[in-house]
Write a protein that holds these residues in place. Structure first.
Motif, PDB file in Angstrom:
ATOM      1  N   ASP A  55       0.816  -1.218   0.000  1.00 17.75           N
ATOM      2  CA  ASP A  55       0.000   0.000   0.000  1.00 17.75           C
ATOM      3  C   ASP A  55       0.848   1.267   0.000  1.00 17.75           C
ATOM      4  N   GLU A  56       1.972   1.216   0.707  1.00 14.60           N
ATOM      5  CA  GLU A  56       2.828   2.399   0.835  1.00 14.60           C
ATOM      6  C   GLU A  56       3.888   2.496  -0.268  1.00 14.60           C
ATOM      7  N   GLY A  57       3.962   1.481  -1.102  1.00 13.39           N
ATOM      8  CA  GLY A  57       4.933   1.500  -2.189  1.00 13.39           C
ATOM      9  C   GLY A  57       6.382   1.411  -1.711  1.00 13.39           C
ATOM     10  N   ILE A  58       6.602   0.694  -0.624  1.00 12.28           N
ATOM     11  CA  ILE A  58       7.949   0.556  -0.077  1.00 12.28           C
ATOM     12  C   ILE A  58       8.773  -0.313  -1.024  1.00 12.28           C
ATOM     13  N   THR A  59       9.929   0.183  -1.397  1.00  6.86           N
ATOM     14  CA  THR A  59      10.729  -0.501  -2.411  1.00  6.86           C
ATOM     15  C   THR A  59      12.000  -1.135  -1.864  1.00  6.86           C
ATOM     16  N   HIS A  60      12.300  -0.961  -0.605  1.00  3.95           N
ATOM     17  CA  HIS A  60      13.542  -1.513  -0.063  1.00  3.95           C
ATOM     18  C   HIS A  60      13.255  -2.435   1.114  1.00  3.95           C
ATOM     19  N   GLY A  61      13.975  -3.531   1.174  1.00  3.42           N
ATOM     20  CA  GLY A  61      13.884  -4.414   2.321  1.00  3.42           C
ATOM     21  C   GLY A  61      12.914  -5.563   2.149  1.00  3.42           C
ATOM     22  N   ILE A  62      12.855  -6.374   3.180  1.00  3.03           N
ATOM     23  CA  ILE A  62      11.958  -7.525   3.242  1.00  3.03           C
ATOM     24  C   ILE A  62      10.766  -7.118   4.100  1.00  3.03           C
ATOM     25  N   TRP A  63       9.588  -7.230   3.557  1.00  2.25           N
ATOM     26  CA  TRP A  63       8.356  -6.881   4.268  1.00  2.25           C
ATOM     27  C   TRP A  63       7.361  -8.021   4.081  1.00  2.25           C
ATOM     28  N   GLY A  64       6.838  -8.535   5.171  1.00  2.93           N
ATOM     29  CA  GLY A  64       5.872  -9.624   5.087  1.00  2.93           C
ATOM     30  C   GLY A  64       6.434 -10.852   4.399  1.00  2.93           C
ATOM     31  N   GLY A  65       7.732 -11.027   4.479  1.00  3.87           N
ATOM     32  CA  GLY A  65       8.378 -12.178   3.866  1.00  3.87           C
ATOM     33  C   GLY A  65       8.635 -12.029   2.383  1.00  3.87           C
ATOM     34  N   ALA A  66       8.356 -10.866   1.823  1.00  4.42           N
ATOM     35  CA  ALA A  66       8.523 -10.652   0.388  1.00  4.42           C
ATOM     36  C   ALA A  66       9.710  -9.735   0.094  1.00  4.42           C
ATOM     37  N   THR A  67      10.524 -10.168  -0.831  1.00  6.69           N
ATOM     38  CA  THR A  67      11.635  -9.346  -1.292  1.00  6.69           C
ATOM     39  C   THR A  67      11.101  -8.208  -2.148  1.00  6.69           C
ATOM     40  N   GLU A  68      11.978  -7.295  -2.496  1.00  2.00           N
ATOM     41  CA  GLU A  68      11.592  -6.177  -3.355  1.00  2.00           C
ATOM     42  C   GLU A  68      11.039  -6.683  -4.684  1.00  2.00           C
ATOM     43  N   SER A  69      11.713  -7.649  -5.289  1.00  2.18           N
ATOM     44  CA  SER A  69      11.258  -8.154  -6.586  1.00  2.18           C
ATOM     45  C   SER A  69       9.923  -8.891  -6.460  1.00  2.18           C
ATOM     46  N   LYS A  70       9.729  -9.612  -5.382  1.00  2.00           N
ATOM     47  CA  LYS A  70       8.452 -10.307  -5.209  1.00  2.00           C
ATOM     48  C   LYS A  70       7.315  -9.306  -5.025  1.00  2.00           C
ATOM     49  N   ARG A  71       7.559  -8.225  -4.295  1.00  2.00           N
ATOM     50  CA  ARG A  71       6.508  -7.203  -4.132  1.00  2.00           C
ATOM     51  C   ARG A  71       6.185  -6.537  -5.461  1.00  2.00           C
ATOM     52  N   ARG A  72       7.196  -6.290  -6.283  1.00  2.00           N
ATOM     53  CA  ARG A  72       6.934  -5.721  -7.619  1.00  2.00           C
ATOM     54  C   ARG A  72       6.059  -6.669  -8.427  1.00  2.00           C
ATOM     55  N   ARG A  73       6.370  -7.960  -8.369  1.00  2.00           N
ATOM     56  CA  ARG A  73       5.587  -8.965  -9.084  1.00  2.00           C
ATOM     57  C   ARG A  73       4.148  -9.006  -8.569  1.00  2.00           C
ATOM     58  N   LEU A  74       3.978  -8.956  -7.250  1.00  2.00           N
ATOM     59  CA  LEU A  74       2.633  -8.977  -6.669  1.00  2.00           C
ATOM     60  C   LEU A  74       1.825  -7.763  -7.119  1.00  2.00           C
ATOM     61  N   LYS A  75       2.450  -6.591  -7.149  1.00  2.00           N
ATOM     62  CA  LYS A  75       1.754  -5.375  -7.581  1.00  2.00           C
ATOM     63  C   LYS A  75       1.376  -5.472  -9.054  1.00  2.00           C
ATOM     64  N   LYS A  76       2.267  -6.019  -9.841  1.00  2.00           N
ATOM     65  CA  LYS A  76       1.995  -6.175 -11.276  1.00  2.00           C
ATOM     66  C   LYS A  76       0.827  -7.126 -11.496  1.00  2.00           C
ATOM     67  N   GLU A  77       0.827  -8.245 -10.772  1.00  2.00           N
ATOM     68  CA  GLU A  77      -0.270  -9.203 -10.882  1.00  2.00           C
ATOM     69  C   GLU A  77      -1.576  -8.605 -10.406  1.00  2.00           C
ATOM     70  N   ALA A  78      -1.528  -7.817  -9.344  1.00  2.00           N
ATOM     71  CA  ALA A  78      -2.747  -7.181  -8.838  1.00  2.00           C
ATOM     72  C   ALA A  78      -3.302  -6.200  -9.876  1.00  2.00           C
ATOM     73  N   GLY A  79      -2.412  -5.560 -10.607  1.00  2.00           N
ATOM     74  CA  GLY A  79      -2.845  -4.639 -11.655  1.00  2.00           C
ATOM     75  C   GLY A  79      -3.531  -5.351 -12.801  1.00  2.00           C
ATOM     76  N   ARG A  80      -3.296  -6.636 -12.923  1.00  2.00           N
ATOM     77  CA  ARG A  80      -3.949  -7.434 -13.964  1.00  2.00           C
ATOM     78  C   ARG A  80      -5.186  -8.151 -13.438  1.00  2.00           C
ATOM     79  N   GLY A  81      -5.611  -7.773 -12.239  1.00  2.00           N
ATOM     80  CA  GLY A  81      -6.828  -8.341 -11.674  1.00  2.00           C
ATOM     81  C   GLY A  81      -6.634  -9.633 -10.908  1.00  2.00           C
ATOM     82  N   ARG A  82      -5.394 -10.005 -10.636  1.00  2.00           N
ATOM     83  CA  ARG A  82      -5.141 -11.209  -9.836  1.00  2.00           C
ATOM     84  C   ARG A  82      -5.085 -10.820  -8.370  1.00  2.00           C
ATOM     85  N   PRO A  83      -5.514 -11.723  -7.478  1.00  2.00           N
ATOM     86  CA  PRO A  83      -5.497 -11.394  -6.041  1.00  2.00           C
ATOM     87  C   PRO A  83      -4.114 -11.249  -5.471  1.00  2.00           C
TER      88      PRO A  83
END
Length: 83
Positions: A55-83
């Protein structure tokens, strides 16, 4: 705004990372993050922590067990209508 701040403070109180070195969650580029991800996988605050970072667009560090690249992937998937 105050309600949102209170919710963040609440999950942070229960976060397991509070008991470990902060540098585990903010490794240097190319550094190891497996220990942080493991701790997160056992944390009761994992889901709200990840949601906060997304939600905050944090780009550095591990948050909720997700790396920066995994969070980018999750945001991209969410933008395509995936949960």
């Amino acid at each position: 705004w105050a309600t949102r701040l209170t919710a963040v403070e609440e999950w942070r109180k229960h976060a397991l990372c509070r008991g470990f070195p902060q540098k585990w969650w903010f490794p240097d580029q190319g550094g190891r993050f497996d220990t942080a991800v493991w701790v997160c996988s056992h944390c009761p605050s994992q889901t709200p922590c990840l949601r906060y970072a997304l939600d905050e667009g944090i780009t550095h560090g591990i948050w909720g067990g997700a790396t920066e690249s995994k969070r980018r992937r999750l945001k991209k998937e969410a933008g395509r209508g995936r949960p």
